[in-house]
Write a protein that holds these residues in place. Structure first.
Motif, short mmCIF file in Angstrom:
data_model
loop_
_atom_site.label_atom_id
_atom_site.label_comp_id
_atom_site.label_asym_id
_atom_site.label_seq_id
_atom_site.Cartn_x
_atom_site.Cartn_y
_atom_site.Cartn_z
N ALA A 65 0.86 -1.13 -0.09
CA ALA A 65 0.05 -0.03 0.02
C ALA A 65 0.86 1.25 0.01
N LYS A 66 1.91 1.02 0.83
CA LYS A 66 2.92 2.39 0.98
C LYS A 66 3.75 2.56 -0.23
N GLY A 67 4.28 1.22 -0.87
CA GLY A 67 5.20 1.40 -2.15
C GLY A 67 6.50 1.62 -1.29
N ARG A 68 6.61 0.83 -0.09
CA ARG A 68 7.81 1.13 0.88
C ARG A 68 8.78 -0.03 0.50
N PRO A 69 9.96 0.36 0.56
CA PRO A 69 11.22 -0.74 0.19
C PRO A 69 11.13 -1.42 1.39
N PRO A 153 3.87 1.85 10.37
CA PRO A 153 4.68 3.02 9.87
C PRO A 153 3.74 4.17 9.47
N SER A 154 4.21 5.38 9.26
CA SER A 154 3.61 6.50 9.21
C SER A 154 2.54 6.19 7.79
N ALA A 155 1.38 6.54 7.81
CA ALA A 155 0.06 6.27 6.86
C ALA A 155 0.43 7.09 5.68
N ASN A 156 1.30 7.26 4.88
CA ASN A 156 1.70 7.87 3.74
C ASN A 156 2.14 6.96 2.71
N ARG A 157 2.07 7.18 1.28
CA ARG A 157 2.91 6.74 0.59
C ARG A 157 4.39 7.05 0.59
N PRO A 161 5.20 13.34 2.54
CA PRO A 161 5.23 13.73 3.83
C PRO A 161 4.19 13.14 4.64
N SER A 162 4.51 12.72 5.93
CA SER A 162 3.94 12.03 6.55
C SER A 162 2.50 12.85 7.15
N PRO A 163 1.49 11.87 7.11
CA PRO A 163 0.13 12.60 7.41
C PRO A 163 -0.12 13.04 8.68
N THR A 253 15.46 9.21 0.58
CA THR A 253 14.72 10.65 0.47
C THR A 253 13.41 10.60 1.15
N HIS A 254 13.24 10.89 2.35
CA HIS A 254 11.86 10.92 2.72
C HIS A 254 11.34 12.36 2.66
N TYR A 255 9.85 12.35 2.86
CA TYR A 255 9.11 13.51 3.53
C TYR A 255 9.48 14.44 2.26
MG MG Z 1 7.43 7.04 7.71
#
Ligand code: MG
Ligand code: TXA
Length: 366
Positions: A65-69, A153-157, A161-163, A253-255
């Motif tokens: 859902a997040k596309g997280r590594p 985790p934070s609920a962002n793609r 930026p985190s929600p 590179t976050h946020y």
């Molecule tokens: Mg996060």
């Protein structure tokens, strides 16, 4: 479809229907979690995306859902201290003291994991797990009702930026997750502080901050003599792209807003004239510009979109407003953003860390 539960209503004494509705929402959300669903929930820092941390199927859905590594481990959320023993090795006396001092609250402790309870996807193959007890009534109620450790985790793609509101969660994840509990805007606005305990050269345990956040270095220093920050004093620093952080998530590179962001630090007048000149040149080339600034400079800003993070002397306010400000830049389709560095005291250290992350290393010292 993503279910939306409005839980913003405050408890009004003598008004049981609201309690009843909240109870029903919570039962529905917790039962979704127990069946392997994904439920976003408010915490005191940012919104989290919850799943049963014991279930590999559920945890894999978080990554999708997040596309997280896959190499970026998840934080596990608990509601009671005695839930900890099921999935971590016995913590040291210092670790216990920190938990007692800061939980519930924005401190994530990296602890040795007890094998065989959590899904291995949660820890991304490490022998440690990040754990925290959030300080938010809805989060605690949800975890208790679900009756399991909740990976969150934070609920962002990934990369966004985190929600800090349920609307941000839906912006990124509507249709990709099963539900969101709306508890209104989050109080702190940046994520928890992630720490590990290490043994120093003198044999004493010290705290190493892997990610600055809601609990400040100054607060930690009340409880432990030695607090170090990952990367501090190294040749390379977090503003240097060659810096390799110990926390896996921090190497990305976050946020990041969609426009390219440059952080500027320096004496105010010189900084303002530098940004003004750059802004004009960029506008002349036909691009849309943004300034991420503070109340005292708002009137002096000449960009197409100007967003203030509030009073630069109030780091708590900056933290609360930062992520919404970055999202606003995206909504307004800003292509080039200049962000003023903020003072680094208190939670300002976390704010500066996130702005630098958002810049992907574009940093100018005037
Ligand atoms: Mg996060
Ligand atoms: O405030 C918060 O911490 C929020 C709320 C929802 O609780 N959660 C959050 O999770 O920010 P996430 O996944 O977006 O960030 C977790 C960070 C990542 O940088 C990850 O690499 C790091 O914590 N982390 C997790 N487990 C770790 C471990 N075992 N060792 C080192 N770093 C770890």
């Amino acid at each position: 479809m993503t279910q939306y539960w409005d839980c913003k209503a405050k408890h009004i004494p003598g008004c049981p229907p609201q309690d009843l509705e909240r109870e029903q929402n919570m039962t529905a959300a917790a039962s979704l979690l127990r069946r392997g669903g994904l439920v976003a929930f408010p915490t005191e820092t940012v919104y989290g995306l919850g799943a049963d941390a014991r279930s590999t199927d559920a945890v894999e859905r978080i990554f999708a859902a997040k596309g997280r590594p896959a190499d970026n481990p998840l934080i596990v959320h608990i509601a009671e201290l005695d839930e900890l023993g099921a999935f971590v090795q016995p913590p040291s006396p210092l670790a216990l003291r920190l938990m007692q001092a800061f939980w519930p609250g924005p401190l994530t402790m990296v602890l040795s994991v007890r094998p065989g309870v959590l899904s291995p996807r949660v820890t991304a193959g490490l022998d440690t797990v990040g754990v925290r007890m959030p300080d938010h009534p809805l989060a605690l109620q949800l975890i208790r009702a679900a009756g399991c450790p909740v990976a969150g985790p934070s609920a962002n793609r990934s990369g966004r930026p985190s929600p800090t509101s349920a609307a941000h969660v839906l912006e990124d994840l509507d249709g990709r997750i099963d539900g969101v509990l709306d508890g209104g805007p989050t109080g702190i606005g940046v994520e928890s502080t992630v720490v590990e305990l290490v043994t120093g050269e003198d044999g004493a345990e010290l705290v190493r901050i892997l990610r600055p956040g809601g609990v400040t270095r100054e607060q930690l220093q009340h409880w432990v003599d030695h607090v170090e920050v990952d990367g501090e004093g190294d040749k390379s620093s977090p503003s240097d792209p060659t810096f390799t952080p110990r926390s896996p998530g921090l190497k990305y590179t976050h946020y990041a807003p969609e426009g390219s962001l440059t952080v500027i630090q320096g004496e105010p007048e010189r900084m303002l004239s530098w940004i003004r000149a750059k802004t004009t040149a960029v506008q002349d080339s036909g691009l849309r510009t943004g300034w991420l600034t503070f109340d005292d400079h708002v009137r002096q800003a000449a960009a197409d979109v100007v967003v203030s993070c509030g009073d630069r002397k109030q780091p708590e306010e900056m933290a609360r407003r930062l992520y919404a400000a970055l999202r606003q830049m995206d909504e307004q389709q800003v292509q080039v953003i200049y962000a003023e560095a903020c003072p680094e005291n208190g939670i300002g250290a976390a704010v500066l860390n996130r702005i630098l992350k958002a810049s992907g290393g574009r940093f100018v010292q005037i």
